[in-house]
Design a protein around this motif. Structure first.
Motif, PDB file in Angstrom:
ATOM      1  N   HIS A 139       4.024   3.645  -5.473  1.00  0.00           N
ATOM      2  CA  HIS A 139       3.923   2.578  -6.469  1.00  0.00           C
ATOM      3  C   HIS A 139       2.504   2.033  -6.528  1.00  0.00           C
ATOM      4  O   HIS A 139       1.825   1.886  -5.513  1.00  0.00           O
ATOM      5  N   GLY A 140       2.079   1.680  -7.739  1.00  0.00           N
ATOM      6  CA  GLY A 140       0.835   0.945  -7.906  1.00  0.00           C
ATOM      7  C   GLY A 140      -0.401   1.689  -7.434  1.00  0.00           C
ATOM      8  O   GLY A 140      -0.474   2.918  -7.459  1.00  0.00           O
ATOM      9  N   CYS A 141      -1.386   0.905  -6.987  1.00  0.00           N
ATOM     10  CA  CYS A 141      -2.651   1.496  -6.537  1.00  0.00           C
ATOM     11  C   CYS A 141      -2.754   1.370  -5.015  1.00  0.00           C
ATOM     12  O   CYS A 141      -2.288   0.391  -4.433  1.00  0.00           O
ATOM     13  N   LYS A 142      -3.369   2.368  -4.401  1.00  0.00           N
ATOM     14  CA  LYS A 142      -3.384   2.504  -2.946  1.00  0.00           C
ATOM     15  C   LYS A 142      -4.812   2.597  -2.437  1.00  0.00           C
ATOM     16  O   LYS A 142      -5.698   3.125  -3.120  1.00  0.00           O
TER      17      LYS A 142
ATOM     18  N   ASN B  56       0.823  -1.209   0.000  1.00  0.00           N
ATOM     19  CA  ASN B  56       0.000   0.000   0.000  1.00  0.00           C
ATOM     20  C   ASN B  56       0.861   1.265   0.000  1.00  0.00           C
ATOM     21  O   ASN B  56       0.508   2.276   0.595  1.00  0.00           O
ATOM     22  N   ALA B  57       1.983   1.199  -0.701  1.00  0.00           N
ATOM     23  CA  ALA B  57       2.898   2.334  -0.750  1.00  0.00           C
ATOM     24  C   ALA B  57       2.338   3.460  -1.602  1.00  0.00           C
ATOM     25  O   ALA B  57       1.677   3.221  -2.620  1.00  0.00           O
TER      26      ALA B  57
ATOM     27  N   TYR C  21      -1.120  12.305   1.787  1.00  0.00           N
ATOM     28  CA  TYR C  21      -0.839  11.281   0.785  1.00  0.00           C
ATOM     29  C   TYR C  21      -0.902  11.868  -0.621  1.00  0.00           C
ATOM     30  O   TYR C  21      -1.810  12.645  -0.946  1.00  0.00           O
ATOM     31  N   ILE C  22       0.074  11.470  -1.438  1.00  0.00           N
ATOM     32  CA  ILE C  22       0.000  11.736  -2.879  1.00  0.00           C
ATOM     33  C   ILE C  22       0.217  10.386  -3.569  1.00  0.00           C
ATOM     34  O   ILE C  22       1.326  10.037  -3.969  1.00  0.00           O
ATOM     35  N   PRO C  23      -0.827   9.577  -3.656  1.00  0.00           N
ATOM     36  CA  PRO C  23      -0.676   8.236  -4.247  1.00  0.00           C
ATOM     37  C   PRO C  23      -0.512   8.322  -5.758  1.00  0.00           C
ATOM     38  O   PRO C  23      -0.897   9.305  -6.397  1.00  0.00           O
TER      39      PRO C  23
ATOM     40  N   MET D  77      -6.014  15.224  -4.730  1.00  0.00           N
ATOM     41  CA  MET D  77      -5.367  14.271  -5.635  1.00  0.00           C
ATOM     42  C   MET D  77      -5.288  14.823  -7.058  1.00  0.00           C
ATOM     43  O   MET D  77      -4.255  14.692  -7.740  1.00  0.00           O
ATOM     44  N   ARG D  78      -6.370  15.440  -7.513  1.00  0.00           N
ATOM     45  CA  ARG D  78      -6.357  15.984  -8.878  1.00  0.00           C
ATOM     46  C   ARG D  78      -5.374  17.133  -9.021  1.00  0.00           C
ATOM     47  O   ARG D  78      -4.808  17.338 -10.105  1.00  0.00           O
TER      48      ARG D  78
END
Length: 815
Positions: free
Chosen positions: A485-488, A481-482, A505-507, A589-590
Motif C-alpha cells: 500500500h501507498g509509498c515505501k 511502510n507496507a 521487496y515489490i513496493p 522495481m521496473r
C-alpha cells in the motif's frame, strides 16, 4: 501602478555578542544572503566546507546579529507604503527608524508590513535583528515540552530549514539572514492581495481557475480585472469595497503539457491586470506561464493491496525519480542558472520527477519555472521531516500561514503534481520508539498531516492531489511502510544488509532508497587537504555524516567486490558499488511495473562536499551513480531478472510507441567463446508495459558459473547476467587499447577490449576538473570497442588515459 524600490544594497552586519572579539563593528553585507556568507566574503571565517572548518563556525548560529541599511524615501500620505520581505531566516525583529515594525518566526513565509506611519522623507534607517535559533528553540521546548527528533537541534520546534541543524549528509551550519529579496512597495486605491491560479483540463479544453483577493485604500472606486491567455480575454467588474472575485477561463484545444519523456512542454503566458474601471489606469498585475495538463493519484484497492499511481493526462506513469535536497547549505547562493543546470542534469539522467524533500525548503520560483520548461515533474513535501512536531500555538498558526503562502505561490506550476504531508514522521511514530515518549494527549504532528494540511489543500488547490506522508499506507490502520500500500522507504538495505535484499521487496511505489559513495576525486581534493588522504583521515572522515557510514560502505562491498587496499581503490570501489546497488534496485522495481509504479532514489544532489547518497556531487560532477540512473531509468529498459527458478529477459517500455524487435542472446565464456545462443524473431512490448521472455535453459544454466556471462540484446539495448558476484568471478587482468581523437568541444576516447572488461569508467575529473564524460559503466566482450565522448578544453592524448587511474573497470579491483 505599484511602485517597487528594491532594498538590496548598502547593508551592513553587526555581531551583538560583546564577548566576540576581533570582528569589525560593521561588516559589509549582501542581501539576499546570510551571516556565514558575509563573514566568509570579508575573510572573517575560514570556508566551513573545507577540511574540518565546519566545527569552528558553530558559534555563528548561537549568536545574535543585526543587519542595517539606509534608504531614501519620499512618502506620499495618499499611498500605502509596505515593507516586503520575501524570506527572513528566521527569528527576527524588524525596526524602521528605531521603531519596532514586527517580529517574525518563520523562514518559509513572505512578510508584508504597512510602514506608512513610520516612513519619513529623506533618509530612513532599517534594521533586522536575528536572534539565535538555538536560544529560541530552548524557549519553545519549555513551552511545548520535549518532542522526539532524529537529528540534533530544535528544528522541529520552529519553522526553519531542519537540515540547517545537521543531517546524515549535511553539516551543522545554523544560518541567519535576509535570505530572499526585500523591497518597499507603494500603492494607492487598490492592489492584488492574493492571486490563486490553477490550470487543468476540461475535456479537450484547458481550464484556468483564478481567485483574486483585493485590498483597498481610501475611496478606491470600482475596478476591473482583465485576464488574457492564449488569445482568450476575460474581464470582471469589481464593485468598490468588494474583497475577492473568482472566475474561469476556458482555452479551446490547447497543446498539452507532458513530462519530458512523453511529449512537449508548451507554456502559455497568462496576464492578469487590475485596472481602474473609469480611467483604465493600471493598478497591479500578475503574470505566469501556464501549462495545461491533468493529474490525479490513483490509490484504489486492487488485487495486490492498493495502488499508488500518478496519472498525467490520463496516462498512468512509472515515476523514475530522485529526491532533491537544498542545493547549498546557504540557499541564497543558489542561482536561477544553477537550478536550470541541475534540472538539465536530472533530465539527462532520464529522471522524470524530483521530490522536494521535507527537511529543506520550498524552493524559489526559479526551480519550479525550470521544471515547467524541462518537463520535470515535482513532488513537493510540506516541511516536516524525521521528527515529532507540536500542534499547539503559536506553531500551528505559523504552519498554516506558511502553507497558505506557498500553496498560493506554487500552485500555478504544471510540473508540480502532488503535495505530501511529511517525511517519515508517521513511520517514526509507528516504528522508531516514539510511542512511549509521546504520552496520550501529546501532539506530534498527525493533526497537521490528516487534518490541517488536507483541508488547506482542498480549499486552495483542489485540482492537485494531497497525500499525508512518505512513507504512508493510506490509513493509520495499516503499518505505514507496507509493501502492498501507498509509498515505501527501503532503508534496511543500506543500514543493515546487502543490496541483493532489494529483490525481497515489490513496493507499490518506492519514494526513498539509496546507497552511499564519496564525491568525485576532484571534489574531494578541492575540499579536503589531508596528507595523505585516507577514508579515516580527519577531513575525509568529517565529510561523512552518516552513523557508521564508512563501515557500512565496506560492509556493503561484502559478497560483491573485494575489500580495497588503497585510497584510490576505496574511492572507486565504493562509487562503483553505489552505482550497481541502485541500478540493481531500479531494474528490479521496473521489471515489476504492473505492481510498482515508481522508484525515487535518495538522493540526486548534495548541499556541500560529502560522502552521501547523491548522484551529482556538490560541485555538479557526475558520480558513476548518475550514469547508472541514466541507464536504469532509460524509457526503454532491457534487464535480466530471476522469475521463479528461471531467468527472464524483461523489456520495459515507457515510450509512446510500442517496442517490437528481434531479441537474441548467448551464454559466453569471459574469453568470448559462445557456449549457447538463441534468437526469437520478434518480441512485442507495448507502450507503458513490461514484457517477460523466459530464457532457454541452455542459456540460463552455466557450465562454469565463475567464468560465464549471459548477454541479451534487443535493438540497441543490451543486458548482462552473471551467475556469481565479482569476488567469485574470474575477471581477467584488464587488457585494452586506447585511441584519442580530438573533436569540437573535447575528444573521443575509443577503448577496444582485448579481454573481457566489466563496468568501464572514464574518470573525467582525473584528466580535467571541468571535464564531463558522456558515458560510463560500459561492459565489453573481447574484441568489442566503445567510444567515450569527453567534453573538455584541455588537449588530451592517449598517454593521459592512465589505466587504473583515469580508465577504471571492475577488473582492476580483482588484480
Amino acid at each position: 501602478m505599484i511602485e517597487r524600490a528594491e532594498l538590496l544594497s548598502g547593508w551592513t552586519l553587526s555581531c551583538n555578542d560583546t564577548g566576540r572579539l576581533g570582528l569589525p563593528e560593521f561588516i559589509p553585507a549582501a542581501v539576499p544572503g546570510c551571516v556565514h556568507l558575509d563573514l566568509l566574503a570579508n575573510r572573517l571565517i575560514p570556508d566551513p566546507y573545507l577540511d574540518v572548518n565546519e566545527i569552528s563556525s558553530d558559534w555563528i548560529g548561537k549568536t545574535e546579529w543585526t543587519y542595517r541599511c539606509s534608504f531614501e524615501a519620499a512618502p506620499d500620505e495618499r499611498k500605502v507604503h509596505e515593507l516586503v520581505f520575501d524570506g527572513l531566516d528566521t527569528i527576527a525583529t524588524i525596526r524602521l527608524n528605531g521603531e519596532e515594525v514586527a517580529r517574525t518566526f518563520n523562514q518559509h513565509r513572505t512578510y508584508r508590513f504597512d510602514v506608512s506611519a513610520l516612513l519619513k522623507a529623506g533618509v530612513n534607517e532599517l534594521s533586522v535583528t536575528f536572534h539565535s535559533a538555538y536560544a529560541h528553540g530552548a524557549e519553545m521546548e519549555k513551552r511545548y515540552g520535549y518532542r522526539p527528533n532524529n537529528y540534533p537541534g530544535p528544528g522541529n520546534l520552529m519553522r526553519k530549514m531542519a537540515c540547517n541543524f545537521g543531517w546524515d549528509w549535511g553539516p551543522t551550519l545554523v544560518t541567519a539572514g535576509i535570505w530572499k529579496p526585500v523591497r518597499l512597495e507603494s500603492w494607492d486605491r487598490a492592489r492584488l492581495l492574493e492571486t490563486r491560479v490553477s490550470a487543468t483540463l476540461a475535456g479537450g479544453d484547458g481550464l484556468v481557475k483564478v481567485h483574486a483577493k483585493l485590498t483597498q485604500h481610501g475611496a478606491s472606486g470600482a475596478c476591473r480585472i482583465d485576464a488574457e491567455i492564449a488569445g482568450v480575454f476575460h474581464a470582471v467588474e469589481i464593485a468598490e469595497g468588494a474583497g475577492e472575485v473568482s472566475f474561469d477561463i476556458r482555452v479551446p484545444s490547447p497543446q498539452l503539457w507532458w513530462p519530458h519523456h512523453l511529449g512537449a512542454q508548451p507554456l502559455y503566458p497568462l496576464k492578469i491586470e487590475l485596472r481602474d474601471s473609469v480611467n483604465d489606469d493600471l493598478r497591479d498585475s500578475y503574470s505566469k506561464e501556464i501549462g495545461f495538463r491533468s493529474v490525479r493519484l490513483d490509490t484504489a484497492p486492487d488485487a495486490h493491496g492498493s495502488a499508488f499511481t500518478f496519472i498525467v493526462n490520463e496516462v498512468p506513469l512509472f515515476i523514475c525519480g530522485a529526491n532533491w535536497i537544498p542545493d547549498d547549505c546557504f540557499p541564497s547562493r543558489v542561482t536561477s542558472h544553477g537550478y536550470v543546470s541541475r534540472i538539465a542534469e536530472a533530465k539527462a539522467a532520464n529522471i522524470n520527477m524530483l521530490r522536494v524533500w521535507g527537511g529543506g525548503i520550498f524552493e524559489r520560483d526559479g526551480f519550479y519555472e525550470a521544471c515547467d520548461r524541462a518537463g520535470m515533474l515535482v513532488w513537493q513535501d510540506f516541511l516536516f521531516a524525521c521528527a515529532a512536531y507540536p500542534e499547539e500555538e503559536p506553531l500551528r498558526s505559523e504552519v498554516e500561514a506558511e502553507v497558505r503562502d506557498n500553496v498560493v505561490r506554487l500552485m500555478s506550476h504544471a510540473s508540480l503534481i502532488v503535495w505530501n504531508g511529511n517525511n517519515e514522521n508517521i513511520w517514526g511514530f509507528d516504528e522508531w520508539g516514539w510511542r512511549p515518549i509521546i504520552k496520550e494527549g501529546v501532539t506530534w504532528g498527525l493533526g497537521y498531516y490528516l487534518d490541517l494540511l488536507p483541508k488547506l489543500c482542498a480549499e486552495l488547490d483542489p485540482d492537485r492531489p494531497y497525500y499525508p506522508g512518505s512513507p504512508y499506507s493510506g490509513t493509520m490502520d495499516i503499518a505505514p511502510n507496507a509493501d502492498e500500500h501507498g509509498c515505501k522507504h527501503i532503508w534496511d538495505v543500506w543500514n543493515d544488509v546487502g543490496y541483493e535484499v532489494y529483490r525481497n521487496y515489490i513496493p507499490r511505489f518506492c519514494s526513498e532508497f539509496g546507497w552511499q559513495a564519496p564525491p568525485s576525486w576532484a571534489t574531494l581534493e578541492e575540499n579536503v587537504h589531508d596528507n595523505p588522504l585516507t577514508p579515516q583521515s580527519h577531513g575525509v572522515f568529517h565529510h561523512q555524516k552518516a552513523t557508521h557510514g564508512n563501515e557500512r560502505l565496506i560492509r556493503g562491498l561484502a559478497g560483491h567486490l573485494p575489500i580495497p587496499k588503497t585510497m584510490a581503490d576505496w574511492h572507486f570501489a565504493t562509487q562503483l558499488n553505489q552505482a550497481r546497488a541502485i541500478r540493481f534496485a531500479v531494474e528490479h522495481m521496473r521489471s515489476h511495473r504492473s505492481i510498482c509504479k515508481g522508484a525515487v532514489v535518495w538522493q540526486f544532489n548534495d548541499c556541500w562536499p560529502v560522502t552521501s547518497w547523491s548522484a551529482l556531487d556538490s560541485a555538479g560532477r557526475r558520480k558513476p551513480l548518475w550514469y547508472a540512473l541514466q541507464q536504469a531509468f532509460d524509457p526503454r529498459l532491457l534487464t535480466i531478472q530471476p522469475r521463479g527458478d528461471k531467468l527472464a529477459a524483461i523489456a520495459v517500455n515507457e515510450r509512446t510507441l510500442f517496442w517490437r524487435s528481434k531479441i537474441s542472446g548467448r551464454r559466453v565464456k569471459l574469453d568470448g567463446t559462445v557456449l549457447a545462443e538463441f534468437e526469437f524473431w520478434r518480441l512485442l512490448c507495448d507502450r507503458f508495459e513490461s514484457k517477460e521472455f523466459i530464457l532457454p535453459d541452455d542459456i540460463a544454466t552455466p557450465a562454469a558459473a565463475d567464468d560465464e556471462v549471459v548477454v541479451v540484446e534487443m535493438l540497441d539495448k543490451r543486458a548482462f547476467h552473471y551467475f556469481v558476484e565479482d569476488v567469485h568471478l574470474k575477471l581477467p587482468r584488464p587488457q585494452f587499447e586506447v585511441a584519442v581523437t580530438r573533436v569540437v568541444d573535447g575528444c573521443e576516447v575509443e577503448v577496444t577490449a582485448r579481454s573481457f572488461l566489466k563496468d568501464i569508467c572514464l574518470m573525467a575529473d582525473r584528466l580535467d576538473p571541468t571535464a564531463v564524460a558522456g558515458s560510463m559503466l560500459v561492459t565489453l566482450l573481447p574484441g568489442e570497442s566503445h567510444v567515450f565522448t569527453l567534453n573538455t578544453k584541455r588537449p588530451i592524448s592517449s598517454d593521459d588515459i592512465v589505466p587504473g587511474v583515469v580508465l577504471r573497470s571492475a577488473n582492476d579491483l580483482l588484480w
